[in-house]
Scaffold this motif. Structure first.
Motif, PDB file in Angstrom:
ATOM      1  N   ARG A  43      94.561 -16.386 -21.477  1.00  0.00           N
ATOM      2  CA  ARG A  43      94.550 -15.903 -20.206  1.00  0.00           C
ATOM      3  C   ARG A  43      92.828 -16.387 -19.729  1.00  0.00           C
ATOM      4  O   ARG A  43      92.218 -16.666 -20.474  1.00  0.00           O
ATOM      5  N   MET A  44      92.640 -16.228 -18.268  1.00  0.00           N
ATOM      6  CA  MET A  44      91.452 -16.745 -17.693  1.00  0.00           C
ATOM      7  C   MET A  44      90.426 -15.604 -18.288  1.00  0.00           C
ATOM      8  O   MET A  44      90.579 -14.489 -18.202  1.00  0.00           O
ATOM      9  N   THR A  45      89.214 -16.324 -18.740  1.00  0.00           N
ATOM     10  CA  THR A  45      88.290 -15.461 -19.290  1.00  0.00           C
ATOM     11  C   THR A  45      86.848 -15.916 -18.146  1.00  0.00           C
ATOM     12  O   THR A  45      86.768 -17.194 -17.632  1.00  0.00           O
ATOM     13  N   PHE A 106      93.252 -26.351  -6.297  1.00  0.00           N
ATOM     14  CA  PHE A 106      93.267 -25.248  -6.794  1.00  0.00           C
ATOM     15  C   PHE A 106      94.276 -24.909  -7.906  1.00  0.00           C
ATOM     16  O   PHE A 106      94.103 -24.147  -8.818  1.00  0.00           O
ATOM     17  N   GLU A 107      95.522 -25.465  -7.381  1.00  0.00           N
ATOM     18  CA  GLU A 107      96.771 -24.879  -8.250  1.00  0.00           C
ATOM     19  C   GLU A 107      96.540 -25.668  -9.636  1.00  0.00           C
ATOM     20  O   GLU A 107      97.117 -25.166 -10.486  1.00  0.00           O
ATOM     21  N   GLN A 108      95.797 -26.952  -9.709  1.00  0.00           N
ATOM     22  CA  GLN A 108      95.925 -27.760 -10.922  1.00  0.00           C
ATOM     23  C   GLN A 108      94.499 -27.282 -11.650  1.00  0.00           C
ATOM     24  O   GLN A 108      94.620 -27.943 -12.881  1.00  0.00           O
ATOM     25  N   ARG A 137      93.253 -21.028 -19.647  1.00  0.00           N
ATOM     26  CA  ARG A 137      93.640 -21.218 -20.951  1.00  0.00           C
ATOM     27  C   ARG A 137      93.438 -22.816 -21.486  1.00  0.00           C
ATOM     28  O   ARG A 137      93.703 -22.886 -22.534  1.00  0.00           O
ATOM     29  N   PHE A 138      93.568 -23.543 -20.526  1.00  0.00           N
ATOM     30  CA  PHE A 138      93.270 -24.933 -20.948  1.00  0.00           C
ATOM     31  C   PHE A 138      92.108 -25.375 -21.411  1.00  0.00           C
ATOM     32  O   PHE A 138      91.827 -26.661 -21.810  1.00  0.00           O
ATOM     33  N   ILE A 139      91.178 -24.585 -21.292  1.00  0.00           N
ATOM     34  CA  ILE A 139      89.757 -24.956 -21.540  1.00  0.00           C
ATOM     35  C   ILE A 139      88.947 -23.913 -22.414  1.00  0.00           C
ATOM     36  O   ILE A 139      88.007 -24.156 -22.942  1.00  0.00           O
ATOM     37  N   ILE A 140      89.676 -22.725 -22.576  1.00  0.00           N
ATOM     38  CA  ILE A 140      88.794 -21.823 -23.358  1.00  0.00           C
ATOM     39  C   ILE A 140      88.930 -22.313 -24.892  1.00  0.00           C
ATOM     40  O   ILE A 140      87.532 -21.756 -25.380  1.00  0.00           O
ATOM     41  N   GLU A 141      89.661 -22.977 -25.543  1.00  0.00           N
ATOM     42  CA  GLU A 141      89.242 -23.400 -26.860  1.00  0.00           C
ATOM     43  C   GLU A 141      87.966 -24.070 -27.019  1.00  0.00           C
ATOM     44  O   GLU A 141      87.270 -23.808 -27.937  1.00  0.00           O
TER      45      GLU A 141
END
Length: 201
Positions: A43-45, A106-108, A137-141
Motif C-alpha cells: 500500500r502507498m506510504t 497520475f493513473e500510472q 507499492r511499485f517503489i516501496i521496496e
C-alpha cells in the motif's frame, strides 16, 4: 500564491523524513533499523520532511494509529530518484500541458507529490507549502531496502516539545525543533514537482 518549498534536515548524503505509526509497526522498525512486517509493502506510504507538518497531521502523536513518530534518514539519491518519478496529486497548468496529460500520468504514477500549507509551532497555516511524498507499492521496496539509512524513534522528542507547549514554554519548545532548511533542487526536477522557490539550482 504560496511558495512550494522542501524544508528538511539534510546533509551531503541524506535527508530526514517523518512518519507516524502505531507501536505494532514502529517498534519492530526501530529494533531492526528497517521496516519489517506488519509494515505493508503493498500500500502507498507517505513520507514528510517537515516535522511540524506531521505534528499537525498526527496531533503530536495523539491520533489513533499514529502514536509513535519515526525519523527516517534516507539517501538523497533515493529521495531525488523518487521525486524524478513523481506526479502531482492535483492538476497544475504550469507543470502539465493539459488536464488529460496530468490525468494519464497520475493513473500510472509510482510516486505522488502533494503540497500542503506548512505549520507553525502552534499549528497555524503558514504562507509556504511543504511537500509530502507518496510511495506506491511499485517503489516501496527500494525505499525500505536501498534508500533507508537509519530509523530513529522521535517520539520522546515529540512528547517533550508538546509538554513544553502545554506549559506555555514556547521558546524552550522552539529550541528543540529539528533544524530544517530549504532543500535545493535542480531546475528540471523542481519543475516536475511544481516547486516554486528561489532555492532552485
Amino acid at each position: 500564491m504560496n511558495s512550494n518549498e522542501i524544508r528538511a534536515v539534510y546533509d551531503s548524503r541524506s535527508i530526514t523524513v517523518y512518519q507516524a505509526y502505531s507501536k505494532a509497526i514502529a517498534l519492530p522498525a526501530i529494533q531492526h533499523n528497517r521496516f519489517v512486517p506488519p509494515f505493508s509493502m503493498y500500500r502507498m506510504t507517505w513520507i514528510k520532511p517537515s516535522f511540524l507538518w506531521l505534528m499537525e497531521r498526527s496531533n503530536w502523536g495523539r491520533k489513533s494509529g499514529q502514536e509513535m513518530i519515526l525519523a527516517i534518514r534516507m539517501t538523497r539519491q533515493g529521495w531525488e530518484e523518487a521525486l524524478s518519478q513523481a506526479v502531482l496529486t492535483a492538476y497544475d497548468p504550469s507543470v502539465y500541458r493539459s488536464y488529460d496529460e496530468w490525468a494519464t500520468q497520475f493513473e500510472q504514477a509510482r510516486v505522488h507529490v502533494q503540497w500542503d500549507p506548512e505549520r507553525s509551532l502552534r499549528g497555524k497555516s503558514l504562507p509556504i507549502n511543504s511537500i509530502q511524498v507518496g510511495l506506491s507499492r511499485f517503489i516501496i521496496e527500494q525505499y525500505v531496502h536501498e534508500w533507508t539509512v537509519e530509523i530513529r524513534d522521535a517520539t520522546p522528542l515529540v512528547r517533550k516539545i508538546s509538554t513544553l507547549l502545554q506549559e506555555g514554554k514556547e521558546a524552550k519548545a522552539k529550541a528543540l525543533l529539528p533544524g530544517e532548511r530549504v532543500y535545493p533542487l535542480l531546475q528540471p526536477l523542481a519543475r516536475r514537482i511544481g516547486m516554486r522557490s528561489e532555492h532552485i539550482l
